[in-house]
Design a protein around this motif. Structure first.
Motif, short mmCIF file in Angstrom:
data_model
loop_
_atom_site.label_atom_id
_atom_site.label_comp_id
_atom_site.label_asym_id
_atom_site.label_seq_id
_atom_site.Cartn_x
_atom_site.Cartn_y
_atom_site.Cartn_z
N MET A 32 0.83 -1.20 0.00
CA MET A 32 0.00 0.00 0.00
C MET A 32 0.88 1.26 0.00
O MET A 32 0.53 2.25 -0.63
CB MET A 32 -0.91 -0.03 1.23
CG MET A 32 -1.90 1.08 1.25
SD MET A 32 -3.06 0.89 -0.09
CE MET A 32 -4.17 2.17 0.26
N ASP A 33 2.00 1.19 0.70
CA ASP A 33 2.90 2.34 0.77
C ASP A 33 3.48 2.67 -0.60
O ASP A 33 3.61 3.84 -0.96
CB ASP A 33 4.00 2.05 1.79
CG ASP A 33 4.86 3.26 2.07
OD1 ASP A 33 4.31 4.37 2.10
OD2 ASP A 33 6.07 3.09 2.24
N ASN A 34 3.83 1.62 -1.37
CA ASN A 34 4.36 1.86 -2.71
C ASN A 34 3.31 2.46 -3.62
O ASN A 34 3.64 3.27 -4.48
CB ASN A 34 4.88 0.56 -3.32
CG ASN A 34 6.29 0.26 -2.88
OD1 ASN A 34 6.97 1.11 -2.34
ND2 ASN A 34 6.72 -0.96 -3.11
N LEU A 35 2.07 2.08 -3.45
CA LEU A 35 1.01 2.63 -4.28
C LEU A 35 0.90 4.14 -4.08
O LEU A 35 0.77 4.89 -5.05
CB LEU A 35 -0.32 1.95 -3.95
CG LEU A 35 -1.53 2.43 -4.74
CD1 LEU A 35 -1.34 2.13 -6.22
CD2 LEU A 35 -2.79 1.79 -4.21
N ILE A 36 1.01 4.59 -2.85
CA ILE A 36 0.96 6.02 -2.55
C ILE A 36 2.14 6.74 -3.21
O ILE A 36 1.99 7.80 -3.81
CB ILE A 36 0.94 6.26 -1.03
CG1 ILE A 36 -0.35 5.73 -0.45
CG2 ILE A 36 1.13 7.74 -0.70
CD1 ILE A 36 -0.39 5.68 1.06
N ARG A 37 3.33 6.13 -3.12
CA ARG A 37 4.51 6.75 -3.73
C ARG A 37 4.41 6.79 -5.25
O ARG A 37 4.82 7.77 -5.88
CB ARG A 37 5.78 6.03 -3.30
CG ARG A 37 6.14 6.36 -1.86
CD ARG A 37 7.46 5.78 -1.50
NE ARG A 37 7.19 4.46 -0.95
CZ ARG A 37 8.10 3.53 -0.74
NH1 ARG A 37 9.35 3.76 -1.07
NH2 ARG A 37 7.78 2.38 -0.23
N ILE A 38 3.85 5.76 -5.86
CA ILE A 38 3.73 5.73 -7.32
C ILE A 38 2.69 6.75 -7.78
O ILE A 38 2.91 7.44 -8.78
CB ILE A 38 3.42 4.31 -7.81
CG1 ILE A 38 4.65 3.46 -7.59
CG2 ILE A 38 2.97 4.32 -9.27
CD1 ILE A 38 4.72 2.15 -8.27
N THR A 88 10.69 8.30 -1.23
CA THR A 88 11.41 7.03 -1.28
C THR A 88 12.83 7.15 -0.74
O THR A 88 13.25 6.34 0.08
CB THR A 88 11.45 6.51 -2.73
OG1 THR A 88 10.11 6.39 -3.20
CG2 THR A 88 12.12 5.16 -2.81
N VAL A 89 13.58 8.15 -1.20
CA VAL A 89 15.01 8.22 -0.85
C VAL A 89 15.41 9.50 -0.14
O VAL A 89 16.56 9.64 0.28
CB VAL A 89 15.89 8.05 -2.11
CG1 VAL A 89 15.72 6.67 -2.69
CG2 VAL A 89 15.63 9.12 -3.13
N GLY A 90 14.51 10.45 0.00
CA GLY A 90 14.86 11.72 0.63
C GLY A 90 15.57 12.63 -0.35
O GLY A 90 15.55 12.41 -1.56
#
Length: 56
Positions: A1-7, A21-23
């Motif tokens: 779910m966290d990756n979905l928000i980032r994408i 993701t990386v700052g």
């Protein structure tokens, strides 16, 4: 779910997806430049960075 928000963030505002993701680092600055040069290269790079850092 966290990756979905980032994408989703990467699609609408690519540097935000990379930042989540990386700052603030090299990948963030590269993505910022790519987004200014063309929005699509910024999205592609952001999704690539998110996928690269998702691997175990």
């Amino acid at each position: 779910m966290d990756n979905l928000i980032r994408i989703v963030a990467a699609i609408f505002l690519p540097p935000l997806g990379v930042f989540l993701t990386v700052g603030i680092g090299t990948d963030f600055w590269i993505n910022l430049v790519l987004t200014f040069l063309g929005f699509i290269p910024g999205i592609i790079h952001a999704v690539w960075v998110i996928a690269k850092h998702d691997r175990p």
